[in-house]
Design an enzyme around this catalytic site. Sequence first.
Site, PDB file in Angstrom:
ATOM      1  N   ASP A  88       0.776  -1.227   0.073  1.00 40.37           N
ATOM      2  CA  ASP A  88      -0.031   0.051  -0.036  1.00 40.37           C
ATOM      3  C   ASP A  88       0.921   1.141   0.046  1.00 40.37           C
ATOM      4  O   ASP A  88       2.311   1.226   0.143  1.00 40.37           O
ATOM      5  CB  ASP A  88      -0.938   0.007   1.078  1.00 40.37           C
ATOM      6  CG  ASP A  88      -0.187   0.039   2.664  1.00 40.37           C
ATOM      7  OD1 ASP A  88       0.900  -0.510   2.713  1.00 40.37           O
ATOM      8  OD2 ASP A  88      -0.792   0.823   3.439  1.00 40.37           O
ATOM      9  N   GLU A 153      -0.061  -0.900   5.834  1.00 35.23           N
ATOM     10  CA  GLU A 153       0.995  -0.341   6.528  1.00 35.23           C
ATOM     11  C   GLU A 153       1.016   1.245   6.746  1.00 35.23           C
ATOM     12  O   GLU A 153       0.942   1.749   7.999  1.00 35.23           O
ATOM     13  CB  GLU A 153       2.561  -0.510   5.870  1.00 35.23           C
ATOM     14  CG  GLU A 153       3.617  -0.330   6.987  1.00 35.23           C
ATOM     15  CD  GLU A 153       4.174   1.104   7.147  1.00 35.23           C
ATOM     16  OE1 GLU A 153       4.754   1.424   8.059  1.00 35.23           O
ATOM     17  OE2 GLU A 153       3.817   1.962   6.517  1.00 35.23           O
TER      18      GLU A 153
HETATM   19  N1  BES Z   1       8.510   3.029   5.634  1.00 37.66           N
HETATM   20  C1  BES Z   1       7.925   3.945   6.628  1.00 37.66           C
HETATM   21  C2  BES Z   1       8.696   4.055   7.940  1.00 37.66           C
HETATM   22  C3  BES Z   1       9.940   4.681   7.908  1.00 37.66           C
HETATM   23  C4  BES Z   1       9.928   6.112   7.504  1.00 37.66           C
HETATM   24  C5  BES Z   1      11.023   4.149   8.455  1.00 37.66           C
HETATM   25  C6  BES Z   1      11.266   6.583   7.733  1.00 37.66           C
HETATM   26  C7  BES Z   1      11.987   4.830   8.655  1.00 37.66           C
HETATM   27  C8  BES Z   1      12.107   6.088   8.145  1.00 37.66           C
HETATM   28  C9  BES Z   1       6.445   3.395   6.742  1.00 37.66           C
HETATM   29  O1  BES Z   1       5.888   3.365   5.615  1.00 37.66           O
HETATM   30  C10 BES Z   1       5.843   4.689   7.359  1.00 37.66           C
HETATM   31  O2  BES Z   1       5.517   5.756   6.678  1.00 37.66           O
HETATM   32  N2  BES Z   1       5.399   4.373   8.590  1.00 37.66           N
HETATM   33  C11 BES Z   1       4.272   5.367   9.451  1.00 37.66           C
HETATM   34  C12 BES Z   1       3.830   4.598  10.505  1.00 37.66           C
HETATM   35  C13 BES Z   1       2.418   4.956  10.708  1.00 37.66           C
HETATM   36  C14 BES Z   1       1.417   4.984   9.768  1.00 37.66           C
HETATM   37  C15 BES Z   1       2.181   3.872  11.870  1.00 37.66           C
HETATM   38  C16 BES Z   1       5.208   6.435   9.855  1.00 37.66           C
HETATM   39  O3  BES Z   1       6.295   6.410  10.295  1.00 37.66           O
HETATM   40  O4  BES Z   1       4.492   7.765   9.864  1.00 37.66           O
HETATM   41 MN    MN Z   2       7.009   2.051   4.304  1.00 34.49          MN
HETATM   42 MN    MN Z   3       5.278   5.130   4.690  1.00 31.65          MN
END
Ligand code: BES
Ligand code: MN
Ligand code: MN
Length: 462
Positions: A88, A153
């Site tokens: 997604d 996610e």
């Molecule tokens: N890939 C990201 C997480 C991430 C961002 C890891 C930057 C390392 C560096 C993931 O898709 C994401 O955006 N996660 C959300 C989590 C939330 C929706 C629970 C985030 O970090 O905002």
């Molecule tokens: Mn991600």
């Molecule tokens: Mn993300």
Amino acid sequence: MERILSYVEQNRDRYLAELKEFIAIPSVSTNKEDTTDIRRCAEWVAGHMRTIGLNNVQIFPTPGHPVVYGEWLEAPGKPTVLLYGHYDVQPPEPLELWTSPPFEATIRGENLYARGAADDKGQVFIHLKSIEAYLRNNNALPVNIKLLIEGEEEIGSENLDQFVKDHKDLLKADLVLISDSSMFAKDVPSICYGLRGLSYMQIDLVGPNKDLHSGSFGGTVHNPIQALTEIVAQLHDKNGKVTIPGFYNDVRKLSAKERAAFKKLPWSDKKYARELGVKQLYGEKGFSSLERVWARPTLECNGIWGGFTGEGAKTVLPSKASAKISMRLVPDQKSSRAAKLFEKHIRKIAPKTVSITVRNLHGGEAAITPIDSPGVKAAVAALQKGFGKKPLYQREGGSIPIVVQFKELLGLDTVLLGFGLPDENSHAPDEFINLGNFFGGIRTSIHFFNELPGYMNGHRKK
Ligand code: BES
Ligand code: MN
Ligand code: MN
């Protein structure tokens, strides 16, 4: 190995053409009404898994968006890798800020631009292509592999915990591998060992029972936008600290050793500020930028609205105002506790002139993963071979809440092997993946699978 690596070289164009197909499906998970594209994307992933030779490929429905699973388990006695990723993506809006259409992957210079290019379709695809290269040229992988690619996610993995709980046997493995983060900088490969947690809140304020003429009523009732901004403005003090009582209580202190390690990283505040176009950096006093983002909890207002925001002027005293506020958390804070402290504090400081609702939209826990694990050692060796450079160790400010759940529910440590870049524009217009990182990622993935059994010897779980 040579044959497998040169196969990747020979198939560069096809690999990119297929990634473009994957990206072309606008699998935006926030869209819960029309799930046609999400389902189409899950099917595309499942179909691709079958094409490259994975077995037992299944699409598991959940109360939300489906989970895609596939496996190759024909290496008896070898370690089993559970590869997690997400198909997604975040909404592409605002569309007018994209140089090329978000779902038409476009190569400019050395980057491929599209929504999901780095987060996370491109990085999931890296491993699919590494697996393909093995199975086409070697008929086998050096490890067993299980793939778990979810579709929620970006909206907080609402149904993934339950899925993992319900499929513990299916997901049994020796370690988790995730490529959903960034390298420290271009040409600076890194191993990530820390992610922040999250607690995402919404505040809704209601003042008068309807919008009012600001001339006839202004001066007699507390404007809810004013009340809300007064609340939001109180959430940080002049040192950039969050003012919620107890907010820092459970924060694990940075060790002197870790602070020293951060200091050694090639970092420039000046360059960072220039790249972001800010006149000056801002943050919690007493901590460096890397410390603030990686190891300190923070609070951000993500959006604030109310009243008239259209063209021109409308003299109105609005009835309502709202804000979305997220807290990034670090070990050993608990997201549910942060949410409670937040709500209690907001209720305490809210003026009597308005009524207020505080909601907890979603949350997840921060993670620290071991850096001396056999998986990380294999990843270090693989990055060295895939990028020709020794990786450095870093943490990240973003969140992947399932990492902690994999540990809790399955007892598994995660290796975070990111191939994005800090300026990749994830969640924003003109998201991209660097092509050097994409192909370097495939090489690294190939080396990782090849190196892992050697490092795992003697470390396997029974
Ligand atoms: N890939 C990201 C997480 C991430 C961002 C890891 C930057 C390392 C560096 C993931 O898709 C994401 O955006 N996660 C959300 C989590 C939330 C929706 C629970 C985030 O970090 O905002
Ligand atoms: Mn991600
Ligand atoms: Mn993300």
